[in-house]
Design a protein around this motif. Structure first.
Motif, short mmCIF file in Angstrom:
data_model
loop_
_atom_site.label_atom_id
_atom_site.label_comp_id
_atom_site.label_asym_id
_atom_site.label_seq_id
_atom_site.Cartn_x
_atom_site.Cartn_y
_atom_site.Cartn_z
N LEU A 157 0.85 -1.19 0.00
CA LEU A 157 0.00 0.00 0.00
C LEU A 157 0.89 1.24 0.00
CD1 LEU A 157 -2.63 -1.03 2.70
CD2 LEU A 157 -2.61 -1.56 0.25
N ARG A 158 0.60 2.15 -0.93
CA ARG A 158 1.37 3.39 -1.03
C ARG A 158 0.47 4.59 -0.76
NH1 ARG A 158 4.18 1.58 -6.74
NH2 ARG A 158 5.70 0.10 -5.86
N PRO A 159 0.33 4.97 0.51
CA PRO A 159 -0.56 6.08 0.82
C PRO A 159 0.05 7.44 0.49
CG PRO A 159 0.40 5.19 2.82
CD PRO A 159 0.82 4.29 1.70
N GLN A 160 -0.84 8.35 0.17
CA GLN A 160 -0.57 9.77 0.04
C GLN A 160 -0.33 10.31 1.46
OE1 GLN A 160 0.31 12.70 -0.87
NE2 GLN A 160 -0.69 12.58 -2.86
N ILE A 161 -0.14 11.60 1.64
CA ILE A 161 -0.12 12.19 2.98
C ILE A 161 -1.36 11.71 3.71
CG2 ILE A 161 -0.42 14.34 4.26
CD1 ILE A 161 1.29 15.71 2.17
N VAL A 162 -1.17 11.21 4.92
CA VAL A 162 -2.28 10.66 5.70
C VAL A 162 -2.78 11.73 6.67
CG1 VAL A 162 -3.08 8.77 7.15
CG2 VAL A 162 -1.26 8.38 5.47
N ALA A 163 -4.08 11.88 6.76
CA ALA A 163 -4.70 12.91 7.59
C ALA A 163 -5.72 12.30 8.54
CB ALA A 163 -5.37 13.97 6.70
N GLY A 164 -6.09 13.08 9.55
CA GLY A 164 -7.14 12.64 10.45
C GLY A 164 -6.72 12.73 11.91
N PRO A 165 -7.63 12.37 12.82
CA PRO A 165 -7.31 12.38 14.25
C PRO A 165 -6.11 11.51 14.58
CG PRO A 165 -9.67 12.10 13.89
CD PRO A 165 -9.02 11.96 12.55
N THR A 296 -15.75 15.91 6.42
CA THR A 296 -15.72 15.02 7.58
C THR A 296 -14.30 14.92 8.13
OG1 THR A 296 -17.59 13.74 6.76
CG2 THR A 296 -16.17 12.68 8.39
N THR A 297 -13.33 14.77 7.24
CA THR A 297 -11.93 14.69 7.67
C THR A 297 -11.54 15.96 8.42
OG1 THR A 297 -11.37 13.29 5.78
CG2 THR A 297 -9.55 14.40 6.91
N ALA A 298 -11.89 17.12 7.88
CA ALA A 298 -11.53 18.39 8.52
C ALA A 298 -12.21 18.54 9.88
CB ALA A 298 -11.90 19.55 7.60
N ARG A 299 -13.50 18.24 9.94
CA ARG A 299 -14.24 18.39 11.20
C ARG A 299 -13.69 17.46 12.28
NH1 ARG A 299 -20.38 18.64 8.73
NH2 ARG A 299 -20.53 20.94 8.59
N ASP A 300 -13.48 16.21 11.92
CA ASP A 300 -13.03 15.23 12.92
C ASP A 300 -11.60 15.52 13.36
OD1 ASP A 300 -15.50 14.11 12.58
OD2 ASP A 300 -14.79 12.31 11.53
N THR A 301 -10.77 15.98 12.44
CA THR A 301 -9.40 16.33 12.80
C THR A 301 -9.40 17.48 13.79
OG1 THR A 301 -8.56 15.57 10.66
CG2 THR A 301 -7.16 17.08 11.93
N ARG A 302 -10.20 18.49 13.54
CA ARG A 302 -10.25 19.64 14.45
C ARG A 302 -10.85 19.26 15.80
NH1 ARG A 302 -7.73 23.44 16.85
NH2 ARG A 302 -9.14 24.94 17.85
N ALA A 303 -11.84 18.39 15.80
CA ALA A 303 -12.44 17.96 17.07
C ALA A 303 -11.39 17.30 17.95
CB ALA A 303 -13.60 16.99 16.80
N TRP A 304 -10.44 16.61 17.32
CA TRP A 304 -9.36 15.99 18.09
C TRP A 304 -8.27 16.99 18.43
CZ3 TRP A 304 -4.27 15.35 16.17
CH2 TRP A 304 -3.42 14.67 17.05
#
Length: 329
Positions: A157-165, A296-304
């Motif tokens: 698996l070759r992921p891009q920049i990984v984002a999230g909480p 969703t990614t932006a909201r959940d990242t900020r919530a964390w």
């Protein structure tokens, strides 16, 4: 779907943590092998094993006499580490999933970047120092080792920049936090360049799909490709409209000495690395990759991140200095 026993090499931080949670949600049994040096907030039903692949075979004694249906390697960065784990697990796991990176590609100005594109020259198996220069070549060598040892039982698996909480790098989170702070803020380029990340939870779900369905091969993992204007509009929607972007073109940024380490994840679309923000996910989507909405990614990242202070790349003082200079110009 038959429930599996899965060994995760790593597993207490970010990608590994999301993977463990996704596996448990699917009803699978999970063991993690870690060095025990980072905080562990995993659920109690996860089996904890201790080991250190930097010590070679001797560091993997906790695996002796054990078998699992599959293994996911989220913490293999050097050939020494991966040679040890792939060799030790060759006859003890069904599938070995290695989490690599899009940084393995040699021609990063391609649009789009696909799985069959040329890779960087391999690093020697004796290299153990991970730097900005060695990171990609080391992962190329690690991929080759996994393929040689596991054959058709390997998935890369070759992921891009990984984002999230839970993201310890702060690359994506910097922008979410900066917009949430309000006021005028420096926005790189003119809004027409692109940002592309993969939500860690999407990566985790796809990994579970690969394990459950026994999918071999190599897969880029990338999310929606957004213009920087659309990305920052999405973040403003997620965090509130109190911040105003002040666009500063790439030439002016360079003239003021601002580089990638000041403006994380910003890559000019027409630059030498522009293709890393145009990574094709066609193959993975055909194999079952599903993607979160960027909001969703932006909201959940900020919530964390609101309760977890992050690394500051561009200080507010430096940002203000550049904005003043741009305004006076």
């Amino acid at each position: 779907m038959a429930k599996m026993s899965v060994l995760v090499l790593g597993g207490t931080q970010f990608v590994g943590r999301h993977l463990v949670e996704a596996l448990l949600a699917g009803g699978h049994r999970v063991s993690v092998l870690t060095r025990g040096r980072t905080p562990d907030e995993l659920p109690g039903e996860v089996e904890r094993l201790r080991g250190d692949r930097d010590e070679g075979e001797a560091g993997l004694s906790a695996l002796a006499g054990r078998e699992w249906d599959a293994c996911v390697d989220v913490s293999g960065y050097t050939p020494r580490q991966v040679r040890a784990s792939a060799g030790a697990l060759r006859d003890r796991v069904g599938r070995y999933v290695f989490v690599s990176t899009v940084s393995v590609y040699a021609e990063q100005a391609r649009h789009p970047i696909r799985e069959d594109d040329p890779l960087l020259p391999e690093a020697a198996e004796s290299v153990t120092e991970v730097t900005g220069e060695t990171y990609g070549p080391l992962k190329v060598t690690c991929e080759r080792i996994v393929g040689e040892v596991l054959g058709e039982r390997a998935t890369i698996l070759r992921p891009q920049i990984v984002a999230g909480p839970f993201d310890p790098t702060g690359r994506y989170t910097y922008w979410v936090d900066r917009v949430a702070a309000g006021g005028d803020f420096l926005a790189p380029g003119d809004g027409s360049d692109f940002l592309q990340v993969i939500d860690a939870r999407d990566l985790a779900r796809f990994t579970v799909t690969v394990l459950e369905e026994g999918v071999p091969g190599v897969f880029n993992l990338s999310g929606p490709r957004l213009s920087w204007r659309d990305f920052l509009d999405t973040v403003r929607e997620a965090t509130g409209p109190g911040a105003t972007p002040v666009w500063v073109d790439a030439a002016t940024l360079e003239a003021h000495g601002l580089r990638w380490h000041d403006l994380p994840a910003y890559v000019p679309a027409n630059g030498e690395q522009g293709g890393v923000m145009n990574v094709s996910n066609d193959r993975a989507r055909a194999a079952g990759l599903t993607l979160q909405d960027p909001l969703t990614t932006a909201r959940d990242t900020r919530a964390w991140s609101a309760d977890h202070p992050q690394k500051v790349f561009l200080t507010r003082e430096r940002e203000a200095e550049v904005l003043r200079a741009v305004g006076e110009g």
